[in-house]
Design a protein around this motif. Sequence first.
Motif, PDB file in Angstrom:
ATOM      1  N   ASN A 151       0.835  -1.196   0.000  1.00 14.59           N
ATOM      2  CA  ASN A 151       0.000   0.000   0.000  1.00 14.59           C
ATOM      3  C   ASN A 151       0.871   1.246   0.000  1.00 14.59           C
ATOM      4  O   ASN A 151       1.993   1.230   0.497  1.00 14.59           O
ATOM      5  N   LEU A 152       0.332   2.334  -0.530  1.00 13.42           N
ATOM      6  CA  LEU A 152       1.019   3.630  -0.550  1.00 13.42           C
ATOM      7  C   LEU A 152       0.244   4.632   0.293  1.00 13.42           C
ATOM      8  O   LEU A 152      -0.965   4.780   0.128  1.00 13.42           O
ATOM      9  N   LEU A 153       0.940   5.311   1.164  1.00 13.43           N
ATOM     10  CA  LEU A 153       0.337   6.388   1.948  1.00 13.43           C
ATOM     11  C   LEU A 153       0.840   7.721   1.425  1.00 13.43           C
ATOM     12  O   LEU A 153       1.887   7.805   0.787  1.00 13.43           O
ATOM     13  N   GLY A 154       0.086   8.784   1.728  1.00 12.92           N
ATOM     14  CA  GLY A 154       0.490  10.130   1.316  1.00 12.92           C
ATOM     15  C   GLY A 154       0.230  10.423  -0.146  1.00 12.92           C
ATOM     16  O   GLY A 154       0.992  11.159  -0.781  1.00 12.92           O
ATOM     17  N   LEU A 155      -0.830   9.859  -0.680  1.00 10.45           N
ATOM     18  CA  LEU A 155      -1.150  10.108  -2.090  1.00 10.45           C
ATOM     19  C   LEU A 155      -1.648  11.542  -2.273  1.00 10.45           C
ATOM     20  O   LEU A 155      -2.304  12.099  -1.391  1.00 10.45           O
TER      21      LEU A 155
END
Length: 197
Positions: A151-155
């Motif tokens: 998962n990617l945070l800070g999109l």
Amino acid sequence: IATLGCPYKCTYCFNSNKNWQEMIAKLGARLRYHSPEWLVEDIERTFKDHGGQLVSFQDDIFGIDLDWLERFAKAYQRLKIPFFAQLRPRLITEERVRLLKEAGIHIVSFAIESGNEQNRREVLDREEPNEVIAKGCQLLHRHGIKFRMQNLLGLPVKEPLQDALETLRFNIQQRPTLSWCSLLQAYPGTAIAKYVV
């Protein structure tokens, strides 16, 4: 690394860079494969010389070509060494999972990046609906294969906290063996860096 290259152009990846795409287009084939037979021999030599307990394939996406994967599964079975590989959710099919299990897969990993389909499609250029991801997760559960969701945070979206919470909820629903997060890095030259600017 069994395969060099990736057919996708996720906005946060160097594959989204136009100069890179033009350079790769001049080379011809976008994906280049080691033969499964050579790969197995190389692993045997490495383990004989250095030992080990797990093979970690670092291909962007492992076994895209099903004919190659079938040859790999047959060749790799004799090693009896568990391995890790990265997939793409849309490529988690019954046939691919069967071949990976026959070969001796220990755990697979795949990126969803965001639990929000719209953010994933519009910001990250990843066209996989949640339904496709959930179906792949169910298939892995049914075959008893461990999996990690990335998962990617800070999109760069209107409500990043809401996106993160939606991603968390989606991960909980899919029951991965492991959830993994990283923070978005908008590297210069990538499509997402232009989007952020």
